[in-house]
Design a protein around this motif. Structure first.
Motif, PDB file in Angstrom:
ATOM      1  N   THR A 159       0.832  -1.205   0.000  1.00  0.00           N
ATOM      2  CA  THR A 159       0.000   0.000   0.000  1.00  0.00           C
ATOM      3  C   THR A 159       0.869   1.259   0.000  1.00  0.00           C
ATOM      4  OG1 THR A 159      -0.193  -0.194   2.423  1.00  0.00           O
ATOM      5  CG2 THR A 159      -1.998  -1.087   1.086  1.00  0.00           C
ATOM      6  N   THR A 160       1.997   1.209   0.673  1.00  0.00           N
ATOM      7  CA  THR A 160       2.912   2.347   0.668  1.00  0.00           C
ATOM      8  C   THR A 160       3.427   2.623  -0.741  1.00  0.00           C
ATOM      9  OG1 THR A 160       3.605   1.968   2.952  1.00  0.00           O
ATOM     10  CG2 THR A 160       5.119   3.214   1.540  1.00  0.00           C
ATOM     11  N   ALA A 161       3.877   1.576  -1.426  1.00  0.00           N
ATOM     12  CA  ALA A 161       4.388   1.736  -2.787  1.00  0.00           C
ATOM     13  C   ALA A 161       3.319   2.295  -3.713  1.00  0.00           C
ATOM     14  CB  ALA A 161       4.898   0.394  -3.312  1.00  0.00           C
ATOM     15  N   LEU A 162       2.109   1.809  -3.577  1.00  0.00           N
ATOM     16  CA  LEU A 162       1.033   2.234  -4.470  1.00  0.00           C
ATOM     17  C   LEU A 162       0.620   3.683  -4.213  1.00  0.00           C
ATOM     18  CD1 LEU A 162      -1.074  -1.035  -4.320  1.00  0.00           C
ATOM     19  CD2 LEU A 162       0.336  -0.250  -6.238  1.00  0.00           C
ATOM     20  N   MET A 163       0.607   4.083  -2.952  1.00  0.00           N
ATOM     21  CA  MET A 163       0.292   5.480  -2.638  1.00  0.00           C
ATOM     22  C   MET A 163       1.356   6.419  -3.196  1.00  0.00           C
ATOM     23  SD  MET A 163      -1.348   5.501   1.215  1.00  0.00           S
ATOM     24  CE  MET A 163       0.025   4.665   1.988  1.00  0.00           C
ATOM     25  N   LEU A 164       2.617   6.031  -3.047  1.00  0.00           N
ATOM     26  CA  LEU A 164       3.692   6.866  -3.572  1.00  0.00           C
ATOM     27  C   LEU A 164       3.614   6.954  -5.095  1.00  0.00           C
ATOM     28  CD1 LEU A 164       6.666   5.802  -1.289  1.00  0.00           C
ATOM     29  CD2 LEU A 164       5.599   8.056  -1.403  1.00  0.00           C
ATOM     30  N   CYS A 165       3.300   5.852  -5.749  1.00  0.00           N
ATOM     31  CA  CYS A 165       3.146   5.882  -7.205  1.00  0.00           C
ATOM     32  C   CYS A 165       2.061   6.865  -7.613  1.00  0.00           C
ATOM     33  CB  CYS A 165       2.790   4.482  -7.727  1.00  0.00           C
ATOM     34  SG  CYS A 165       4.173   3.340  -7.805  1.00  0.00           S
ATOM     35  N   LYS A 166       0.938   6.798  -6.931  1.00  0.00           N
ATOM     36  CA  LYS A 166      -0.181   7.668  -7.285  1.00  0.00           C
ATOM     37  C   LYS A 166       0.187   9.132  -7.100  1.00  0.00           C
ATOM     38  CE  LYS A 166      -5.146   8.294  -6.490  1.00  0.00           C
ATOM     39  NZ  LYS A 166      -6.338   7.805  -5.775  1.00  0.00           N
ATOM     40  N   SER A 167       0.893   9.458  -6.026  1.00  0.00           N
ATOM     41  CA  SER A 167       1.242  10.852  -5.743  1.00  0.00           C
ATOM     42  C   SER A 167       2.384  11.360  -6.603  1.00  0.00           C
ATOM     43  CB  SER A 167       1.612  11.010  -4.269  1.00  0.00           C
ATOM     44  OG  SER A 167       0.479  10.883  -3.440  1.00  0.00           O
ATOM     45  N   LEU A 168       3.267  10.460  -7.031  1.00  0.00           N
ATOM     46  CA  LEU A 168       4.474  10.880  -7.753  1.00  0.00           C
ATOM     47  C   LEU A 168       4.397  10.615  -9.259  1.00  0.00           C
ATOM     48  CD1 LEU A 168       7.158   9.758  -5.144  1.00  0.00           C
ATOM     49  CD2 LEU A 168       6.219  12.052  -5.530  1.00  0.00           C
ATOM     50  N   GLY A 169       3.218  10.259  -9.754  1.00  0.00           N
ATOM     51  CA  GLY A 169       3.013  10.212 -11.197  1.00  0.00           C
ATOM     52  C   GLY A 169       3.396   8.922 -11.888  1.00  0.00           C
ATOM     53  N   LEU A 170       3.408   7.800 -11.160  1.00  0.00           N
ATOM     54  CA  LEU A 170       3.660   6.502 -11.783  1.00  0.00           C
ATOM     55  C   LEU A 170       2.345   5.748 -11.931  1.00  0.00           C
ATOM     56  CD1 LEU A 170       6.432   7.170 -10.075  1.00  0.00           C
ATOM     57  CD2 LEU A 170       6.972   4.802 -10.683  1.00  0.00           C
ATOM     58  N   LYS A 171       2.234   4.976 -12.984  1.00  0.00           N
ATOM     59  CA  LYS A 171       1.122   4.055 -13.133  1.00  0.00           C
ATOM     60  C   LYS A 171       1.459   2.788 -12.350  1.00  0.00           C
ATOM     61  CE  LYS A 171       0.245   5.724 -17.825  1.00  0.00           C
ATOM     62  NZ  LYS A 171       0.171   5.352 -19.264  1.00  0.00           N
ATOM     63  N   SER A 172       0.441   2.010 -11.987  1.00  0.00           N
ATOM     64  CA  SER A 172       0.745   0.820 -11.198  1.00  0.00           C
ATOM     65  C   SER A 172      -0.268  -0.295 -11.409  1.00  0.00           C
ATOM     66  CB  SER A 172       0.818   1.156  -9.707  1.00  0.00           C
ATOM     67  OG  SER A 172      -0.448   1.575  -9.214  1.00  0.00           O
ATOM     68  N   PHE A 173       0.201  -1.491 -11.087  1.00  0.00           N
ATOM     69  CA  PHE A 173      -0.622  -2.693 -10.979  1.00  0.00           C
ATOM     70  C   PHE A 173      -0.258  -3.355  -9.659  1.00  0.00           C
ATOM     71  CE2 PHE A 173      -0.238  -2.124 -15.558  1.00  0.00           C
ATOM     72  CZ  PHE A 173      -1.527  -2.355 -16.024  1.00  0.00           C
ATOM     73  N   ALA A 174      -1.185  -4.153  -9.126  1.00  0.00           N
ATOM     74  CA  ALA A 174      -0.885  -4.876  -7.897  1.00  0.00           C
ATOM     75  C   ALA A 174      -1.571  -6.230  -7.919  1.00  0.00           C
ATOM     76  CB  ALA A 174      -1.338  -4.081  -6.680  1.00  0.00           C
ATOM     77  N   THR A 175      -0.889  -7.239  -7.370  1.00  0.00           N
ATOM     78  CA  THR A 175      -1.510  -8.538  -7.179  1.00  0.00           C
ATOM     79  C   THR A 175      -1.859  -8.706  -5.708  1.00  0.00           C
ATOM     80  OG1 THR A 175       0.618  -9.667  -6.817  1.00  0.00           O
ATOM     81  CG2 THR A 175      -0.214  -9.571  -9.076  1.00  0.00           C
ATOM     82  N   VAL A 176      -3.023  -9.305  -5.462  1.00  0.00           N
ATOM     83  CA  VAL A 176      -3.486  -9.583  -4.104  1.00  0.00           C
ATOM     84  C   VAL A 176      -4.168 -10.947  -4.107  1.00  0.00           C
ATOM     85  CG1 VAL A 176      -3.784  -7.149  -3.502  1.00  0.00           C
ATOM     86  CG2 VAL A 176      -5.701  -8.424  -4.491  1.00  0.00           C
ATOM     87  N   GLY A 177      -4.514 -11.447  -2.916  1.00  0.00           N
ATOM     88  CA  GLY A 177      -5.032 -12.805  -2.829  1.00  0.00           C
ATOM     89  C   GLY A 177      -6.496 -12.956  -2.511  1.00  0.00           C
TER      90      GLY A 177
END
Length: 330
Positions: A159-177
């Motif tokens: 969640t930390t990585a994804l929040m930083l991506c959103k705020s700093l202009g990166l696109k993202s994907f995530a896998t969860v279970g």
């Protein structure tokens, strides 16, 4: 308990949550370059679980008391400390010993808490933000416009990585279970339930087979082939754990060469004090302004009281948490 003593959590021997116990000891003495923090809250992290299980050996000279991050109030400072004074509200990346009522933290690994942040939120910052910043933004040199895939996206790290991506202009994907985790972080990223979908296929479909620039992986060996397939030219694969397996039988070396891929990884505990200080400085310059605006505040899954440490570890053991588990001391 007297004014000179405190309670801390110890691991009586490797094993389950029943091996966590309390003992009364002297409050630690602050040394040069350190601050003594009256702990209001501390975070629970995967390395704590591994340490309890006997799978995360302590470096020489490091306290066996678990706990990698604390938040609280500075009550004493050592010689040569210049950034903090008694009464400051801080959070810090410890060298161990965070599961306690008081903890010493190197000044260089300590961060001032923004006024809008609670001690519980602050306690969830150091281990995850230090780890993500060091691996994704320093080692992998992530930049705005690039795309990051995070395995374990609902974890504290994820969640930390994804929040930083959103705020700093990166696109993202995530896998969860689970579908619950898909819904919980859908506001941050494109989330894939790896139990019901093929994450490689989904990402290829959504990127026109272009894949991603960076992968932050805590699963390990089982995902290696798919990770290499998904990385673009000059892509970076960063390992911070290998919960699914540490040894890969086959590696596509030709693919690594043709795509000019970089595969790297690190642990936070093995980093030097100087390296941790550089990460802290980067966070103060690049992320603290986001916290001050109410962005990238840690997602808190559940809080426990200090006398519920076994329950806190049990919650982490299930793997069902979304974000961080935090223990409130006072």
């Amino acid at each position: 308990m007297t004014q000179n003593t405190m309670q801390q959590v110890i691991i009586t021997e490797p094993g389950g949550i029943e091996k966590l116990a309390y003992e009364t000891v002297d409050i630690p003495t602050v040394q040069a370059g350190e601050v003594l923090v009256k702990v209001h809250a501390f975070g629970i992290n995967r390395p704590d679980i591994l340490q309890r299980q006997g799978l995360y050996p302590m470096p020489k000279g490091v306290t066996p008391v678990p706990g990698l991050e604390v938040a609280g109030e500075v009550i004493a400072i050592g010689a040569n400390v210049s950034k903090f004074t008694v009464g400051d509200k801080v959070c810090g990346l410890t060298n161990g010993g965070g599961y306690a009522e008081y903890c010493v933290v190197p000044e260089s690994q300590t961060i001032t808490i923004p006024e809008n942040m609670s001690f519980v939120q602050a306690a969830a910052i150091p281990e995850t933000f230090f780890t993500v910043w060091a691996n994704v933004f320093q080692m992998a040199n992530a930049k705005a416009g690039e795309t990051l895939l995070v395995h374990g996206g609902a974890s504290g790290i994820g969640t930390t990585a994804l929040m930083l991506c959103k705020s700093l202009g990166l696109k993202s994907f995530a896998t969860v279970g689970s579908d619950e985790k898909v819904q919980a972080i859908s506001h941050l990223t494109t989330t894939i339930n790896y139990k019901t979908e093929n994450f490689e296929q989904v990402i290829n479909e959504k990127t026109n087979n272009e894949g991603v620039d960076i992968i932050l992986d805590m699963v390990g060996a089982p995902y290696l082939d798919q990770n290499l397939n998904l990385l673009r030219r000059d892509g970076r694969l960063v390992y911070i754990a290998f919960l699914g397996g540490a040894k890969a039988k086959d590696v596509k070396l030709g693919q690594i060469m043709m795509k000019r891929l970089t595969i790297t990884g690190s642990t936070m505990r093995a980093r030097t004090t100087v390296e941790k200080a550089e990460i802290a400085q980067d966070l103060m310059e690049n992320v603290a302004p986001l916290w001050a605006k109410g962005e990238c505040l840690p997602m808190i899954y559940k809080t426990f009281k200090f006398d519920q440490i076994q329950d806190a570890h049990a919650a982490m053991d299930t793997g069902n948490h979304i974000g961080k588990i935090v223990v409130e001391v006072i």
